[in-house]
Motif scaffolding. Structure first.
Motif, PDB file in Angstrom:
ATOM      1  N   VAL A  33       0.938  -1.183  -0.060  1.00 24.56           N
ATOM      2  CA  VAL A  33       0.145  -0.143  -0.070  1.00 24.56           C
ATOM      3  C   VAL A  33       0.742   1.144  -0.032  1.00 24.56           C
ATOM      4  N   HIS A  34       2.051   1.257   0.879  1.00 25.12           N
ATOM      5  CA  HIS A  34       2.604   2.423   0.947  1.00 25.12           C
ATOM      6  C   HIS A  34       3.645   2.462  -0.756  1.00 25.12           C
ATOM      7  N   THR A  56       1.510   4.066  -3.101  1.00 23.59           N
ATOM      8  CA  THR A  56       1.105   5.619  -2.863  1.00 23.59           C
ATOM      9  C   THR A  56       2.574   6.393  -3.397  1.00 23.59           C
ATOM     10  N   THR A  84      -3.133   3.349  -8.024  1.00 19.11           N
ATOM     11  CA  THR A  84      -4.200   3.604  -7.304  1.00 19.11           C
ATOM     12  C   THR A  84      -5.002   2.228  -7.244  1.00 19.11           C
ATOM     13  N   PRO A 115      -5.264   4.254   1.405  1.00 20.94           N
ATOM     14  CA  PRO A 115      -5.744   5.642   0.959  1.00 20.94           C
ATOM     15  C   PRO A 115      -6.994   5.663   0.050  1.00 20.94           C
ATOM     16  N   GLU A 136      -7.596   7.333  -2.531  1.00 21.42           N
ATOM     17  CA  GLU A 136      -7.485   7.117  -3.831  1.00 21.42           C
ATOM     18  C   GLU A 136      -7.132   5.624  -4.489  1.00 21.42           C
ATOM     19  N   GLN A 137      -6.813   4.903  -3.463  1.00 23.47           N
ATOM     20  CA  GLN A 137      -6.685   3.268  -3.958  1.00 23.47           C
ATOM     21  C   GLN A 137      -7.638   2.534  -3.763  1.00 23.47           C
TER      22      GLN A 137
END
Ligand code: LRH
Ligand code: MN
Length: 398
Positions: free
Chosen positions: A143-144, A147, A152, A183, A185-186
Motif C-alpha cells: 500500500v505504501h 502511494t 491507485t 488511502p 485514492e486506492q
C-alpha cells in the motif's frame, strides 16, 4: 494514396452507410488504454522449468524500457502493472521517475502471496498467526509502495487444506485491516482462481466468493477477472455483466487459454469470447474498468507477444463499438434470438484493422505495430546491449 488510406476510406464509407459513427469510434480508440505486466517481459516458465530468452530485461528498469517500446508502437499501453518483490528497488521514487521519463504511468501494484515458503498452506488464511501477520505486513508495505508510485490499485491473488470457514474468517480479518489502511485514492482488486497452486480448495475459487469478500470489505474493494481462472465452459462475459451490475467489476487480467491458466496471448485462442466481453464492457453508459494484461511468454518473443496482445485488445474493443445497439435491443425485446446474434456477428466480422491503423498513426504510434517492431530492430538492439547473461535473480517475473 497509400493502401491504408484506400482501405480506411472503403471501410469508413461502409460503416457510415450502415449508420456507424466512425469519428466517434476513432475518438474512443484514442483513449483506450491497457496496462502491460512488468512480469510479462521477464523470465517465466511452467512448473517444470523457467525459460530464459536472450536479450530479456535483467531488471525492472529494463522491463519498463520494453513496456515503453510497446506503448510507442501501439499508443495504447501507457501504464505498467508491477509485482512485488519481483520489481523491488531500494529507491521506489527512482522507479516512478524512470517510468515517467519513458512516458509511462505505474498501474496496479501486485503483492506476492504465493511464492514465499511460509505461504505453503496459505497466507492471510494460514492457520498460524505468525504467517498471517507476515502476509498483512507485506500487503501494507505494498500500500505504501503504491502511494509512492502514484498507483491507485492493490491487485491481490494463495493455497492449503484446512477448516474452510475458519480460512474465510482469517482472510476477511486480515484483508479488513489492509483495506482500513488503504488511502482513499486506492482500490483493492480481489482476483479469484479455480485452482493452482492449490489442487483441492482455493479460498477464492470463483467470482462469487470474491464478490462476497469485497462486499464485506467496502466500496473500494472490487473483483478482478483473470480470463484464465475459470473452469472450462464458464460464460465469462455473463460474469462481467453481473459484476458490472453489482458495481464491483474492478478490472481484468487479459490473456487466453485452451486448457487451464495457460496465460497465452489475449484473443489468440478464442477471439469471439474476447469480443463478447467487450460488448458487455462497451454497453451504453458503461465506464471501462482497469484493463491489465497478465501473460507469460515461454516460447513467444516477449516484446512482440505483448505488442500483438495490445493490438488484439484494440481491435476487439473497436469491433464491440460497432455493434448496432438500437437494432440489437429491438431484436432482444422481440425475442428474435438469431437476429440479435447476427447483429453481433455483423460487428465481429468487420475487419477494423484499417481504422485501428489510422488512429494509431494519428496518435504518433505505428500503423502496424508488430511489423514496425520487427523492422525497427528494437529487440536486436537491446539484446546486444543486454547480452545473454543470466538475470540477477532467475525465476518467475524477473
Ligand atoms: C495467478 C496470476 C496473478 C499474478 C500471477 C503472475 O495465476 O494470474 O494475477 O499475480 O498470475
Ligand atoms: Mn492474473
Amino acid at each position: 494514396m497509400s493502401n491504408l488510406e484506400r482501405e480506411y476510406d472503403e471501410l469508413a464509407l461502409r460503416l457510415t452507410d450502415t449508420g456507424r459513427d466512425v469519428d466517434g469510434v476513432s475518438q474512443a480508440l484514442t483513449t483506450f488504454s491497457v496496462e502491460t505486466p512488468s512480469w510479462g517481459y521477464g523470465d517465466s516458465g511452467t512448473r517444470f522449468a523457467t525459460f530464459s530468452q536472450p536479450g530479456r530485461p535483467r531488471d525492472v528498469f529494463e522491463r519498463l524500457q520494453d513496456a515503453a517500446e510497446v506503448h510507442r508502437l501501439t499508443g495504447g499501453a501507457g501504464a505498467v502493472a508491477l509485482h512485488f518483490p519481483w520489481d523491488h528497488v531500494d529507491e521506489v521514487a527512482s522507479l516512478r521517475t524512470h517510468a515517467e521519463s519513458l512516458g509511462l504511468r505505474i498501474g496496479a501494484v501486485n503483492p506476492n502471496l504465493f511464492q514465499d515458503p511460509d505461504y505453503r498452506l496459505g497466507s492471510v488464511t494460514h492457520p498460524a498467526e505468525r504467517v498471517r501477520e507476515k502476509a498483512v505486513e507485506h500487503l501494507l508495505e505494498c500500500v505504501h509502495v503504491a502511494t509512492a508510485l502514484g498507483s491507485t490499485a492493490q491487485s491481490i491473488w494463495y493455497a492449503g487444506q484446512d477448516e474452510l470457514i475458519a480460512r474465510r474468517h482469517r482472510m476477511q480479518e486480515c484483508l479488513g485491516r489492509v483495506y482500513a489502511a488503504l488511502p482513499l485514492e486506492q482500490e483493492m482488486l480481489i482476483e479469484y482462481k479455480l485452482f493452482e497452486p492449490a489442487f483441492y480448495a482455493t479460498d477464492l475459487a470463483d467470482w462469487g466468493s470474491s464478490l462476497l469478500v469485497c462486499q464485506k470489505l467496502g466500496d473500494r474493494a472490487k473483483v478482478l477477472v483473470d480470463l484464465g481462472h475459470h473452469a472450462q465452459g464458464v460464460n465469462i462475459e455473463q460474469i462481467v455483466a453481473i459484476l458490472y451490475d453489482e458495481g464491483r467489476l474492478g478490472g481484468f487480467h487479459f490473456n487466453n487459454r485452451k486448457y487451464a491458466d495457460d496465460d497465452l496471448i489475449v484473443g489468440s485462442v478464442n477471439p469471439l469470447e474476447l469480443f463478447l466481453i467487450f460488448v458487455e464492457l462497451t454497453a451504453p453508459g458503461h465506464v471501462m474498468p482497469r484493463l491489465t494484461i497478465d501473460q507469460s511468454h515461454n516460447i513467444e518473443a516477449k516484446v512482440e507477444a505483448m505488442t500483438l496482445s495490445v493490438v488484439n485488445l484494440q481491435e476487439a474493443y473497436t469491433r464491440a463499438l460497432l455493434v448496432d445497439r438500437d437494432a440489437l435491443a429491438q431484436a432482444q425485446r422481440a425475442g428474435d434470438v438469431l437476429a440479435a446474434h447476427e447483429l453481433l456477428l455483423d460487428a465481429y466480422r468487420i475487419d477494423v484493422r484499417p481504422l485501428c491503423a489510422k488512429v494509431r498513426a494519428e496518435c504518433g504510434a505505428a500503423e502496424d505495430p508488430v511489423r514496425a517492431l520487427r523492422e525497427g530492430g528494437y529487440v536486436k538492439r537491446v539484446s546486444a546491449e543486454r547480452g545473454t547473461t543470466a538475470t540477477v535473480a532467475g525465476g518467475w517475473g524477473r
